[in-house]
Design an enzyme around this catalytic site. Structure first.
Site, PDB file in Angstrom:
ATOM      1  N   SER A  13       0.778  -1.239   0.000  1.00 56.20           N
ATOM      2  CA  SER A  13       0.000   0.000   0.000  1.00 56.20           C
ATOM      3  C   SER A  13       0.808   1.287   0.000  1.00 56.20           C
ATOM      4  O   SER A  13       0.322   2.327   0.436  1.00 56.20           O
ATOM      5  CB  SER A  13      -0.932   0.001   1.212  1.00 56.20           C
ATOM      6  OG  SER A  13      -0.214  -0.238   2.407  1.00 56.20           O
ATOM      7  N   THR A  14       2.032   1.253  -0.497  1.00 53.73           N
ATOM      8  CA  THR A  14       2.816   2.489  -0.528  1.00 53.73           C
ATOM      9  C   THR A  14       2.728   3.199  -1.875  1.00 53.73           C
ATOM     10  O   THR A  14       3.349   4.248  -2.063  1.00 53.73           O
ATOM     11  CB  THR A  14       4.301   2.213  -0.217  1.00 53.73           C
ATOM     12  OG1 THR A  14       4.819   1.272  -1.172  1.00 53.73           O
ATOM     13  CG2 THR A  14       4.460   1.665   1.199  1.00 53.73           C
ATOM     14  N   ARG A  15       1.948   2.650  -2.795  1.00 57.14           N
ATOM     15  CA  ARG A  15       1.785   3.308  -4.087  1.00 57.14           C
ATOM     16  C   ARG A  15       0.543   2.763  -4.776  1.00 57.14           C
ATOM     17  O   ARG A  15      -0.061   1.772  -4.345  1.00 57.14           O
ATOM     18  CB  ARG A  15       3.009   3.078  -4.974  1.00 57.14           C
ATOM     19  CG  ARG A  15       3.266   1.628  -5.309  1.00 57.14           C
ATOM     20  CD  ARG A  15       4.459   1.468  -6.233  1.00 57.14           C
ATOM     21  NE  ARG A  15       4.670   0.068  -6.582  1.00 57.14           N
ATOM     22  CZ  ARG A  15       5.456  -0.343  -7.573  1.00 57.14           C
ATOM     23  NH1 ARG A  15       6.109   0.540  -8.298  1.00 57.14           N
ATOM     24  NH2 ARG A  15       5.604  -1.634  -7.824  1.00 57.14           N
ATOM     25  N   GLY A  16       0.168   3.402  -5.868  1.00 56.03           N
ATOM     26  CA  GLY A  16      -0.889   2.913  -6.734  1.00 56.03           C
ATOM     27  C   GLY A  16      -2.229   2.712  -6.060  1.00 56.03           C
ATOM     28  O   GLY A  16      -2.670   3.522  -5.235  1.00 56.03           O
ATOM     29  N   ASN A  89      -4.386  -6.348  -1.472  1.00 53.06           N
ATOM     30  CA  ASN A  89      -4.050  -5.623  -2.687  1.00 53.06           C
ATOM     31  C   ASN A  89      -2.817  -6.198  -3.400  1.00 53.06           C
ATOM     32  O   ASN A  89      -2.632  -5.957  -4.587  1.00 53.06           O
ATOM     33  CB  ASN A  89      -3.793  -4.142  -2.353  1.00 53.06           C
ATOM     34  CG  ASN A  89      -3.346  -3.360  -3.559  1.00 53.06           C
ATOM     35  OD1 ASN A  89      -4.073  -3.245  -4.552  1.00 53.06           O
ATOM     36  ND2 ASN A  89      -2.138  -2.819  -3.508  1.00 53.06           N
ATOM     37  N   TYR A 157      -0.363 -14.693 -14.150  1.00 52.54           N
ATOM     38  CA  TYR A 157      -1.098 -13.623 -13.478  1.00 52.54           C
ATOM     39  C   TYR A 157      -2.599 -13.831 -13.642  1.00 52.54           C
ATOM     40  O   TYR A 157      -3.362 -13.766 -12.672  1.00 52.54           O
ATOM     41  CB  TYR A 157      -0.687 -12.275 -14.061  1.00 52.54           C
ATOM     42  CG  TYR A 157      -1.335 -11.077 -13.404  1.00 52.54           C
ATOM     43  CD1 TYR A 157      -0.877 -10.593 -12.191  1.00 52.54           C
ATOM     44  CD2 TYR A 157      -2.403 -10.429 -14.013  1.00 52.54           C
ATOM     45  CE1 TYR A 157      -1.456  -9.489 -11.589  1.00 52.54           C
ATOM     46  CE2 TYR A 157      -2.998  -9.328 -13.424  1.00 52.54           C
ATOM     47  CZ  TYR A 157      -2.522  -8.855 -12.218  1.00 52.54           C
ATOM     48  OH  TYR A 157      -3.116  -7.767 -11.635  1.00 52.54           O
ATOM     49  N   LYS A 161      -5.413 -14.648 -10.686  1.00 52.92           N
ATOM     50  CA  LYS A 161      -6.540 -13.757 -10.413  1.00 52.92           C
ATOM     51  C   LYS A 161      -7.868 -14.482 -10.576  1.00 52.92           C
ATOM     52  O   LYS A 161      -8.825 -14.231  -9.833  1.00 52.92           O
ATOM     53  CB  LYS A 161      -6.470 -12.531 -11.327  1.00 52.92           C
ATOM     54  CG  LYS A 161      -5.289 -11.612 -11.032  1.00 52.92           C
ATOM     55  CD  LYS A 161      -5.313 -11.085  -9.595  1.00 52.92           C
ATOM     56  CE  LYS A 161      -4.215 -10.078  -9.343  1.00 52.92           C
ATOM     57  NZ  LYS A 161      -4.261  -9.510  -7.967  1.00 52.92           N
TER      58      LYS A 161
END
Length: 266
Positions: A13-16, A89, A157, A161
């Site tokens: 959670s440090t970006r985007g 996330n 990926y 998902k």
């Protein structure tokens, strides 16, 4: 203030999208923990948000060390006494190696699926243990439109998902009796640094040509869906797989060509 005093944990959670989820939940009154590997960066972000009057903290997690998925949750519960909302996330893929089935090294496929699934399964399991004893909670998995619509590349990926979408429904069914809800948000092409840095303009334009809302999504638009699922507004909503993708995948496969013709006619 739809999340007033709720304890929220957002991974990666440090970006985007993750950072937008932190900001959106904090604005709604939550106590938000940033799950992060780079604690220096997390502290910098938290300090800046707290200066605005929000309540943002951080806890260490490194996706390459799966034991930290559990220790991250335990740190939150130790400090706050509970965890009310978990936003899974984290997700990763290397587009240079995660190709189609004919050209992807099996180890790349297995590693991509494994790390993405572990991040959701192990973290959710750790949070559920506490949610069951404190009256329930909400788990929101950030999946991808690629988990619904097969692509010509990134097989690991997309498979991970798709599995996360199914896992979301399983958690919803199995944990409803404990008042634990689980839903998934599926972003389409979103204007994050990762997308801007790793995708060519030609590819982005091609993708958007087949998106009815002809633009990239914004991270805060994904966060808006997360806040809804986290809040009591969604108290009767569980097991939902909600695309926030501008309509990508809804239309006929030849949508782009038909749209071009329609635009030409005016």
């Amino acid at each position: 203030m739809r999340l007033q005093d709720k304890v929220v944990l957002v991974t990666a959670s440090t970006r985007g999208i993750g950072l937008s989820c932190v900001e959106a939940c904090a604005k709604e009154g939550a106590i938000v923990y940033m799950g992060a590997r780079n604690l220096e960066r997390a502290k910098e972000i938290a300090d800046g948000l707290n200066e605005k009057g929000y309540r943002v903290k951080y806890a260490y997690s490194d996706a390459t060390k799966e034991e930290t998925f559990v220790s991250m949750v335990e740190e939150v519960v130790k400090n706050e006494g509970r965890i009310d909302v978990l936003v899974n996330n984290f997700g990763t893929s290397d587009p240079r190696k995660d190709l189609d089935i004919a050209h992807t090294d099996p180890s790349v496929f297995i590693d991509t699926v494994s790390i993405n699934l572990k991040s959701v399964f192990i973290t959710s399991q750790a949070a559920i243990k506490h949610m069951e004893t404190t009256g329930g909670g909400s788990i929101i998995n950030i999946s991808s439109i690629g988990g619904l619509v097969p692509d010509i590349s990134q097989i690991g990926y997309g498979t991970s998902k798709g599995a996360i979408n199914y896992l979301t429904k399983l958690i919803a069914v199995q944990e409803a009796r404990h008042n634990i809800r689980c839903n998934a948000v599926l972003p389409g092409m979103t204007a994050t640094d990762a997308v801007k840095d790793n995708l060519t303009e030609d590819f982005k334009n091609f993708f958007l040509r087949h998106t009815p809302i002809k633009r990239m999504g914004l991270p805060e638009e994904i966060a808006g869906a997360v806040v809804y699922f986290a809040s009591d507004d969604a108290a009767y909503t569980t097991g939902q797989i909600m695309a926030v993708a501008g309509g990508f995948g809804l239309a006929t496969p030849i949508f782009g060509d038909l749209a071009d013709r329609a635009n030409a006619r005016g």
